[in-house]
Design a protein around this motif. Structure first.
Motif, mmCIF file in Angstrom:
data_model
loop_
_atom_site.group_PDB
_atom_site.id
_atom_site.type_symbol
_atom_site.label_atom_id
_atom_site.label_comp_id
_atom_site.label_asym_id
_atom_site.label_seq_id
_atom_site.Cartn_x
_atom_site.Cartn_y
_atom_site.Cartn_z
ATOM 1 N N PHE A 103 51.911 32.712 34.123
ATOM 2 C CA PHE A 103 50.774 33.663 34.590
ATOM 3 C C PHE A 103 50.709 34.116 35.722
ATOM 4 C CE2 PHE A 103 49.656 31.642 30.190
ATOM 5 C CZ PHE A 103 48.909 32.780 29.554
ATOM 6 N N CYS A 104 50.391 35.360 35.932
ATOM 7 C CA CYS A 104 50.503 35.674 37.359
ATOM 8 C C CYS A 104 49.046 35.690 38.137
ATOM 9 C CB CYS A 104 50.877 37.363 37.117
ATOM 10 S SG CYS A 104 50.605 38.038 38.792
ATOM 11 N N THR A 105 49.178 35.489 39.279
ATOM 12 C CA THR A 105 47.663 35.631 40.180
ATOM 13 C C THR A 105 48.024 36.509 41.218
ATOM 14 O OG1 THR A 105 47.395 33.207 39.577
ATOM 15 C CG2 THR A 105 46.203 34.054 41.501
ATOM 16 N N VAL A 106 47.014 37.114 41.340
ATOM 17 C CA VAL A 106 46.892 38.608 42.413
ATOM 18 C C VAL A 106 46.099 37.973 43.271
ATOM 19 C CG1 VAL A 106 46.368 40.666 42.766
ATOM 20 C CG2 VAL A 106 47.190 40.129 40.850
ATOM 21 N N SER A 107 46.355 37.861 44.700
ATOM 22 C CA SER A 107 45.504 37.508 45.859
ATOM 23 C C SER A 107 45.233 38.534 46.730
ATOM 24 C CB SER A 107 46.244 36.168 46.558
ATOM 25 O OG SER A 107 46.400 35.238 45.450
ATOM 26 N N TRP A 108 44.254 38.561 47.410
ATOM 27 C CA TRP A 108 43.827 39.674 48.594
ATOM 28 C C TRP A 108 42.958 38.901 49.617
ATOM 29 C CZ3 TRP A 108 41.940 39.922 43.674
ATOM 30 C CH2 TRP A 108 40.303 40.023 43.615
ATOM 31 N N CYS A 109 42.808 39.244 50.803
ATOM 32 C CA CYS A 109 41.902 38.735 51.713
ATOM 33 C C CYS A 109 40.982 39.672 52.263
ATOM 34 C CB CYS A 109 43.014 38.324 52.890
ATOM 35 S SG CYS A 109 43.955 37.051 52.440
ATOM 36 N N PRO A 110 39.768 39.853 51.819
ATOM 37 C CA PRO A 110 38.801 40.726 52.204
ATOM 38 C C PRO A 110 38.515 40.447 53.836
ATOM 39 C CG PRO A 110 37.807 38.895 51.247
ATOM 40 C CD PRO A 110 39.310 38.743 50.968
ATOM 41 N N ILE A 111 38.612 39.296 54.330
ATOM 42 C CA ILE A 111 38.479 39.120 55.833
ATOM 43 C C ILE A 111 39.614 37.940 56.048
ATOM 44 C CG2 ILE A 111 36.248 39.549 56.106
ATOM 45 C CD1 ILE A 111 35.351 36.758 55.867
ATOM 46 N N PRO A 112 39.955 37.840 57.362
ATOM 47 C CA PRO A 112 41.327 36.784 57.590
ATOM 48 C C PRO A 112 40.984 35.258 57.121
ATOM 49 C CG PRO A 112 40.795 38.209 59.385
ATOM 50 C CD PRO A 112 39.646 38.442 58.721
ATOM 51 N N GLN B 238 39.253 34.207 54.473
ATOM 52 C CA GLN B 238 38.917 34.207 53.090
ATOM 53 C C GLN B 238 40.210 34.622 52.258
ATOM 54 O OE1 GLN B 238 35.326 36.266 51.966
ATOM 55 N NE2 GLN B 238 35.591 35.905 49.785
ATOM 56 N N GLU B 239 40.446 33.976 51.167
ATOM 57 C CA GLU B 239 41.342 34.515 50.155
ATOM 58 C C GLU B 239 40.700 34.570 48.880
ATOM 59 O OE1 GLU B 239 45.951 33.648 49.775
ATOM 60 O OE2 GLU B 239 45.009 32.132 48.466
ATOM 61 N N ASN B 240 40.758 35.670 48.118
ATOM 62 C CA ASN B 240 40.418 35.973 46.811
ATOM 63 C C ASN B 240 41.623 35.804 45.783
ATOM 64 O OD1 ASN B 240 37.876 35.798 47.657
ATOM 65 N ND2 ASN B 240 37.541 38.130 47.437
#
Length: 216
Positions: free
Chosen positions: A42-51, A53-55
């Motif tokens: 399964f795939c996980t998509v990640s992004w960082c709203p601030i340096p 923090q990782e979602n």
């Protein structure tokens, strides 16, 4: 009616010959192609709203179905996702409402508009998540600045068969048409590139399809 896009140095098997770079292919060469294979994980998509923090977003079967609904009949405006369903399909309306509530954490608003059941849920959480998925693109309007980006997201191509099946299920439920007395199903879209990507996913299930143009 299929198209294959390659870089000039990409090697491809020519029937009865050997591996040949795409740039050296000649008109009339017969290519040997295999159906696409899906991944197992399964795939996980990640992004960082601030340096600091990782979602992370886990792309599950249910999220795949949401993306199918969204790409087929969805709209994004003013931090709100709206999906218009056929009013007579109350099971689909309820399924969309349940998916939106599951994603954002509060009930979606359901209303009627003509023959449609409209499901709507606003949240500031949509924007960063949909941007990370490349599911919205910049659009110069005074309120949100973004609109839906209709395509097959990369997270679908990098998901297992079960997720892709649910994506296609939601997409064809939204924009597909099944003929009651003819073994045929169609999907309509403005973008030929989008349809080619869907065609590729269908090939992974052994389903052949053709793309045709219609003039309005």
């Amino acid at each position: 009616g299929r198209e294959l896009t390659l870089t000039p140095d990409h090697k491809i098997w020519v029937a009865g010959a050997t591996w040949i770079e795409a740039g050296k292919l000649r008109s009339g060469d017969m290519l040997t192609l295999l159906p696409p294979k899906f991944v197992d994980t399964f795939c996980t998509v990640s992004w960082c709203p601030i340096p600091c923090q990782e979602n992370n977003l886990y792309i599950s079967e249910r999220f795949g179905r949401f993306l199918g609904y969204y790409m087929g009949d969805g709209c994004y405006y003013d931090n709100t996702v709206t999906i218009a369903c056929t009013g007579k399909d109350q099971d689909v309306v309820q399924d969309v409402a349940d998916l939106l509530e599951e994603l954002i954490g509060r009930p979606a608003k359901v209303s009627k508009r003509g023959g449609c059941g409209v499901v709507r849920l606003g949240s500031t959480a949509w924007n960063p998540m949909l941007l990370a998925l490349n599911a919205i693109k910049y659009y110069n309007n005074p309120r949100s600045g973004y609109t839906r980006n209709t395509h097959v997201p990369a997270c679908i191509f990098t998901s297992p068969e079960s997720v892709i099946r649910q994506f296609l299920s939601g997409l064809f439920e939204a924009d597909g048409h099944a003929y009651p007395y003819w073994p045929r199903t169609t999907l309509s879209a403005k973008s030929a590139e989008f349809l080619r990507d869907v065609q590729l996913l269908l090939l992974g299930f052994g389903i052949n399809s053709a793309i045709t143009k219609r003039q309005n």
